[in-house]
Structure formats: C-alpha cells, structure tokens
Design an enzyme around this catalytic site. Structure first.
Site, PDB file in Angstrom:
ATOM      1  N   CYS A 158      -5.276 -26.384  10.379  1.00 15.16           N
ATOM      2  CA  CYS A 158      -4.137 -25.527  10.718  1.00 15.16           C
ATOM      3  C   CYS A 158      -3.215 -26.242  11.707  1.00 15.16           C
ATOM      4  O   CYS A 158      -3.608 -27.220  12.349  1.00 15.16           O
ATOM      5  CB  CYS A 158      -4.633 -24.201  11.304  1.00 15.16           C
ATOM      6  SG  CYS A 158      -5.082 -24.282  13.066  1.00 15.16           S
ATOM      7  N   CYS A 193      -4.747 -26.605  15.327  1.00 10.60           N
ATOM      8  CA  CYS A 193      -5.841 -27.572  15.489  1.00 10.60           C
ATOM      9  C   CYS A 193      -5.393 -29.005  15.243  1.00 10.60           C
ATOM     10  O   CYS A 193      -5.938 -29.937  15.841  1.00 10.60           O
ATOM     11  CB  CYS A 193      -6.997 -27.207  14.564  1.00 10.60           C
ATOM     12  SG  CYS A 193      -7.855 -25.690  15.051  1.00 10.60           S
ATOM     13  N   GLY A 221      -0.576   6.201   1.653  1.00  4.84           N
ATOM     14  CA  GLY A 221      -1.682   7.147   1.697  1.00  4.84           C
ATOM     15  C   GLY A 221      -2.532   7.028   2.945  1.00  4.84           C
ATOM     16  O   GLY A 221      -3.006   8.035   3.471  1.00  4.84           O
ATOM     17  N   ASP A 249       0.849  -1.181   0.000  1.00  4.62           N
ATOM     18  CA  ASP A 249       0.000   0.000   0.000  1.00  4.62           C
ATOM     19  C   ASP A 249       0.890   1.237   0.000  1.00  4.62           C
ATOM     20  O   ASP A 249       2.060   1.173   0.345  1.00  4.62           O
ATOM     21  CB  ASP A 249      -1.031  -0.024   1.124  1.00  4.62           C
ATOM     22  CG  ASP A 249      -0.452   0.083   2.510  1.00  4.62           C
ATOM     23  OD1 ASP A 249       0.727   0.414   2.629  1.00  4.62           O
ATOM     24  OD2 ASP A 249      -1.195  -0.168   3.475  1.00  4.62           O
ATOM     25  N   HIS A 256      -3.876 -20.156  13.245  1.00  3.70           N
ATOM     26  CA  HIS A 256      -5.255 -20.639  13.116  1.00  3.70           C
ATOM     27  C   HIS A 256      -6.134 -19.610  12.418  1.00  3.70           C
ATOM     28  O   HIS A 256      -6.898 -19.950  11.497  1.00  3.70           O
ATOM     29  CB  HIS A 256      -5.858 -20.977  14.478  1.00  3.70           C
ATOM     30  CG  HIS A 256      -7.342 -21.209  14.391  1.00  3.70           C
ATOM     31  ND1 HIS A 256      -7.883 -22.399  13.949  1.00  3.70           N
ATOM     32  CD2 HIS A 256      -8.401 -20.364  14.616  1.00  3.70           C
ATOM     33  CE1 HIS A 256      -9.202 -22.295  13.924  1.00  3.70           C
ATOM     34  NE2 HIS A 256      -9.542 -21.074  14.322  1.00  3.70           N
ATOM     35  N   ASP A 277      -8.122  -7.245   2.577  1.00  2.23           N
ATOM     36  CA  ASP A 277      -7.036  -7.354   3.559  1.00  2.23           C
ATOM     37  C   ASP A 277      -7.527  -6.774   4.867  1.00  2.23           C
ATOM     38  O   ASP A 277      -8.395  -5.906   4.882  1.00  2.23           O
ATOM     39  CB  ASP A 277      -5.783  -6.587   3.105  1.00  2.23           C
ATOM     40  CG  ASP A 277      -5.906  -5.086   3.394  1.00  2.23           C
ATOM     41  OD1 ASP A 277      -5.377  -4.624   4.427  1.00  2.23           O
ATOM     42  OD2 ASP A 277      -6.556  -4.368   2.596  1.00  2.23           O
ATOM     43  N   CYS A 325     -10.578 -28.287  11.380  1.00  2.00           N
ATOM     44  CA  CYS A 325      -9.603 -27.312  10.881  1.00  2.00           C
ATOM     45  C   CYS A 325      -8.255 -28.005  10.687  1.00  2.00           C
ATOM     46  O   CYS A 325      -7.822 -28.793  11.526  1.00  2.00           O
ATOM     47  CB  CYS A 325      -9.460 -26.148  11.849  1.00  2.00           C
ATOM     48  SG  CYS A 325      -8.197 -24.942  11.368  1.00  2.00           S
TER      49      CYS A 325
END
Length: 377
Positions: free
Chosen positions: A311, A314, A92, A89, A340, A271, A309
C-alpha cells in the site's frame, strides 16, 4: 452473469459479470456511503489498492446531494469518477438504525431526515426509483432490518412484509429498466434474506425469495448485536437454501475473521466500515491483528505498518512518521491509515481467491486466524 470457477468445500471462487465490469469473488466492497470513502481517498486511489466494487448508500445520497442531481450528472460513476461496478444499499438498514425517527407501514416507511428533520417517505417503489437515478450496477431490495433481539412474532411479520416489498421492488425495477430515460437499463436486483436469529424463519424466507429468480441474494440483519457464533449458525443453516448459481452477499460484515468464516460457508460479497473507521482512529490491520499506531511504542519505529505490504503508506512511510501525523491531527495520517486498511482487506480477498483455486482455503484460513490470535512479535 455469475460463473463459479472453482470450489473448495463450500468456498466458491467465481466471476460476476456486470454492465460496469466483472467482479472476481469472494470480494470485499469498499464502503463509500455518500459516494466517497471517508479519509480523503479518491476513486483513483481505490483503483491503485485493488478495489473492485464500491458500495454507496441510497438513503444518504437521497438526503444529500439528492438522487436527481446525481442523475443529472449521469449517475454515480461519472459523478464520483469511478469506472467500476457499484452497489447501492436500499435505505432499508436506516429503517433499523434510525428507529427513533421512523414509522413503518405496509406502503413503506416515513423518516425524519437525520440532517434537517424533514419528513421523507420511502417504500419499495421509491427506493428503486432513487437507485435507478443513482444508476448503480446492483440495487438492493427495500427491506426492514429488525433488531436481533426482537420478539419472534414481530420478526415473522417483518419478514412477511419484506417479502411483499421484494415483489414490489422487482416489478418496479422491471418498469424502470424499460424506460428510455433510465441511465442504467441493465441494473441488477439483489433480494435480502431476513429472520433474526431464528433458523426456521431464515430458511423459509430463503425458499420464498429464491423463487423470484433475482440476480443475487443477500443475508441481512446480522452483525447487529448477535454473537459471532449465532451469525455463523445462521449462515450454516441459510446459505444452503439460497440458489447455488447466484452470488451470496453477507451485509455489513465484517472483521477479517468474520470474512474467512463467511467464505468457508459460501459467501461471495462482503462490506463493512471497519477498515475505514478503525483507520481513522489509528488502528491498522495486519496479519498479526490490529495495531494502535497512536501507541507510544511506535514513536521511534522505522518499520512500515506491515512488512511486505504494497500500500502507499507501507511503501513510503514509517510507523513513526504515521504516528506523528495521527498525534498531530494531520489529515494525511488518516488518509494513509485508511489506504493501508483497505489494501489489507483487498489483498486478503486476493489471497482467499488464490487459496480456493489451489484447494488450500482451509489451510489459509487456519494460518490467518492463528496469526491474528498470536499478535505481533
């Protein structure tokens, strides 16, 4: 190149091909402000949880370690060990968030650094030069993000100036991409639509910036104090006036519910710091809403954060163990929570893409929102 693969109402399933790889959209960009995800999460970790694209911040990296240092290392990708697309970005938003430290003129903005107080000048050309040093896949145009409660007259002046700045950004990027020393000569430019909560200013600005034929278009200045209903209204009125054959990015958004609403209105890129910030505070996202793992009721809970899950947290650890780490102040607890939450967001985007492909996005959205509202049994 942006190619729409399937549509389901306004929701789009697309592929965005870049010099650093193809991004499947809709997509959630994982936020690594200073070239790192807060919570001790590495680039290797990101690949393991399905991250497609990482977002970094031009202003913060300019302040430290310095964009010229990053350039000397070959740009952001080799610097942080990430081999996928990146978006920077423009700085700004800091014009807005550091309001007490800045002065805006036609040429650009003078900041006082939040780190050491030194004066920094950044205009469209400087922002493009810094982002060229960072060698990101996608550079964002330099804009001003006015307060959502600013007077209409100020917002109109701000939007007009942002348009002039965008024209300068495009010209400067073309110059930079032609230089032999430029690291990424195929850097892309996204313009930013502004206009506060005024539909007519938003629409007129969208019409003006679409004529510049940029690589993509963002909607900025939302999720900065207005209501969710106002945000959705602005998307309803503005997105139809942006090019159909270019990706649309809703900046700084948001909650899982916000993302579902955005996808329904034709947004491709999102985002937000929510998954990492909330994770570091002990809050885990699940299909039944957020859980506060610091809560006493999880002290003896041997289940994973979320059943099913995949991840690292988990797959390997219980709620009881992660709660213990959080209460004990162990960094591992924060890391597992961030992993996670990012995996939750990335997996939700995978499910969204599949639902659009199968013409059942409305059904998926309804199921998800009802689950978030119901909470855990």
């Amino acid at each position: 190149m942006y190619k729409i693969l399937h549509t389901d109402g306004m929701a789009k399933r697309a592929a965005f091909t870049t010099v650093h790889g193809t991004v499947q959209t809709p997509v959630f960009m994982n936020v690594g402000t200073v070239a790192a995800i807060k919570g001790a999460v590495s680039s290797i970790d990101l690949k393991g949880i399905g991250t497609q694209i990482e977002l970094c911040n031009t202003y913060h990296l300019h302040v430290r370690p310095g964009d010229e240092l990053v350039a000397s290392m070959g740009g952001l990708n080799p610097f942080m060990g990430w081999n996928g697309p990146t978006l920077t970005d423009s700085g700004g938003f800091q014009v807005f968030s550091l309001a007490k430290l800045r002065k805006i003129k036609e040429e650009g903005v003078t900041f006082h650094s939040h780190v050491d107080g030194r004066l920094i000048f950044m205009g469209p050309e400087q922002s493009m030069q810094i982002q060229s040093h960072l060698a990101s896949t996608i550079a964002m145009a330099f804009d001003e993000c006015p307060s959502s409660v600013a007077e209409r007259s100020y917002i109109q002046q701000s939007v007009d100036r942002t348009t002039r700045w965008l024209e300068r950004c495009k010209k400067e990027m073309a110059r930079l991409n032609s230089l032999p020393e430029t690291i990424n000569k195929q850097q892309m430019l996204f313009g930013i639509n502004q206009g506060g909560v005024f539909d007519d200013i938003r629409i007129e600005h969208a019409k003006r910036i679409r004529e510049l034929d940029l690589d993509g278009y963002a909607i900025g200045g939302l999720a900065v104090g207005e209501s969710h209903e106002e945000m959705y209204r602005i998307l309803d009125s503005t997105v139809p006036y942006l090019p159909k054959d270019k990706p649309v990015y809703l900046m700084g958004v948001g909650t899982p519910a916000n993302i579902l609403e955005g996808v329904e209105r034709g947004v491709d890129f999102f985002d937000c710091v929510y998954p990492t910030r909330n994770g570091r505070h002990g809050h885990a996202y699940t299909k039944y809403g957020k859980l506060n793992l610091r809560n006493e009721r999880f002290k003896n809970d041997d289940r994973p954060i979320e059943e099913g899950c995949d991840c690292p947290a988990c797959r390997n650890h219980s709620r009881a163990y992660i709660r213990h780490l959080l209460v004990a102040g162990e960094m591992l607890g924060l890391r597992l929570m961030v992993l996670h939450n990012l995996r939750f967001y990335n997996r939700m985007m995978e499910e969204i893409r599949e639902a659009i492909e199968q013409d059942r996005f409305a059904e998926y959205k309804k199921m998800r929102l009802e689950g978030f509202a119901a909470g855990e049994n």
